[in-house]
Design a protein around this motif. Structure first.
Motif, PDB file in Angstrom:
ATOM      1  N   THR A 127       0.821  -1.217   0.000  1.00 12.67           N
ATOM      2  CA  THR A 127       0.000   0.000   0.000  1.00 12.67           C
ATOM      3  C   THR A 127       0.854   1.265   0.000  1.00 12.67           C
ATOM      4  O   THR A 127       0.318   2.366  -0.143  1.00 12.67           O
ATOM      5  CB  THR A 127      -0.936   0.024   1.227  1.00 12.67           C
ATOM      6  N   ARG A 170       1.088   4.758   8.253  1.00 12.56           N
ATOM      7  CA  ARG A 170       0.264   3.993   7.319  1.00 12.56           C
ATOM      8  C   ARG A 170       0.364   2.500   7.585  1.00 12.56           C
ATOM      9  O   ARG A 170      -0.631   1.775   7.523  1.00 12.56           O
ATOM     10  CB  ARG A 170       0.667   4.312   5.883  1.00 12.56           C
ATOM     11  N   ARG A 174      -2.462  -0.621   9.508  1.00 11.43           N
ATOM     12  CA  ARG A 174      -2.899  -1.812   8.773  1.00 11.43           C
ATOM     13  C   ARG A 174      -2.212  -3.096   9.209  1.00 11.43           C
ATOM     14  O   ARG A 174      -2.718  -4.183   8.928  1.00 11.43           O
ATOM     15  CB  ARG A 174      -2.633  -1.624   7.270  1.00 11.43           C
TER      16      ARG A 174
END
Length: 308
Positions: A127, A170, A174
């Motif tokens: 990602t 980030r 996740r």
């Protein structure tokens, strides 16, 4: 030079030349860096070849820190390749998973290393932008300073610091929760294997987390789950439904993939793929099923990995 061999260029008397000795001393580190950035062993090996060519042609008398110099070359080559891979993966058929590696038990015992190469974390790293991924991998996994990373990604140390903070936020949003000890993870997967092979619905539900997710990668060559499936009930129906449809004896043998527990899946005794598991809090939270034949070539022998 074959960078996968234990020997390279030699001088008189069969001795390995100094340039080759230095490269081979850091080979496993360079492979691990490249693999964590790319999620592909085949591409990581190509990066090693490119790194060796540049190292062998460098003015090594001016290189003060060979380790940092080699990592800088490998990082730049990985970044170039990662940008190309990003475009290629946009047209990949079905879900994409990292290329699984057969790893040694000591990788599983090294919590930091096992986490950094886990299928779950490598998926999270997908990602990130290429530069964010390079900065995160070099700083978080390998402990390089901002100045060293700046030289590898052609940014200022201040910019690298900002990129690192952004990438960490980030990833933390996740990344999977804390894992369990390797022995407990193997025991949980063994319970899953027995329940799966016998079609024990309750046995499967007992080891699957309520929000478990299954991701399959057939690469358009082998049939696989086209999109991730989430939820214990749905996953059990998927697994047992597939077991009935396949019409062949499905068995799994325990193995270690990317530093974590996995099953080598066989159909009527013939190797068909690998099912890696993420175990958290005593339950399976992720199942990663790789059937794409192009991604199964590294499962015949163990791949040495290191963070040092």
């Amino acid at each position: 030079m074959d960078t996968g061999s234990s020997t390279g260029g030699t001088g008189g008397g069969g001795r390995t030349d100094p340039a080759t000795e230095v490269f081979l001393a850091h080979r496993n580190l360079l492979f691990t860096v490249s693999y964590e950035m790319l999620g592909s062993a085949a591409d990581a090996e190509d990066v090693l070849q490119e790194t060796w060519l540049r190292w062998s042609g460098a003015d090594r008398a001016r290189v003060r820190e060979p380790r940092a110099y080699l990592v800088r070359i490998a990082t730049r080559q990985s970044l170039n390749r990662l940008r190309t891979l990003k475009r290629r993966r946009e047209s990949y058929v079905g879900a994409w998973l990292p290329e699984p590696l057969l790893t040694t038990p000591d990788v599983a015992e090294d919590v930091e290393l096992a986490e950094s190469v886990s299928m779950a974390l490598l998926l999270v790293l997908e990602t990130l932008s290429p530069t964010e991924r390079a900065v995160f991998v070099l700083h978080e996994a390998f402990g390089f300073g901002y100045g060293e990373i700046a030289a590898a990604v052609d940014r200022t140390p201040a910019a690298v610091r900002q990129i690192a903070h952004r990438a960490r936020r980030r990833v933390e949003a996740r990344r999977p929760r804390a894992t369990v000890p390797p022995g407990q993870a193997r025991a949980v997967l063994e319970s899953f294997r027995q329940a799966f092979e016998t079609g024990d619905v309750q046995g499967l539900l007992d080891v699957l987390a309520p929000d478990v997710v299954v991701v399959g990668d057939g690469g358009g060559v082998k049939q696989a789950v086209p999109n991730p499936v989430t939820g214990a009930g749905k996953v059990v129906r998927l697994l047992l439904g597939g077991l009935r449809k396949v019409g062949r004896a499905v068995t799994g043998s325990p193995t270690l993939v990317n530093g974590g527990p996995a099953l080598a899946i066989h159909l009527d005794g013939e190797f068909d793929g690998v099912l890696a598991a993420r175990v958290e809090g005593g339950l399976i939270t992720g199942l990663y099923h790789v059937r794409n034949p192009e991604k199964l070539t590294r499962l015949g022998s163990e791949t040495p990995l290191t963070l040092r």
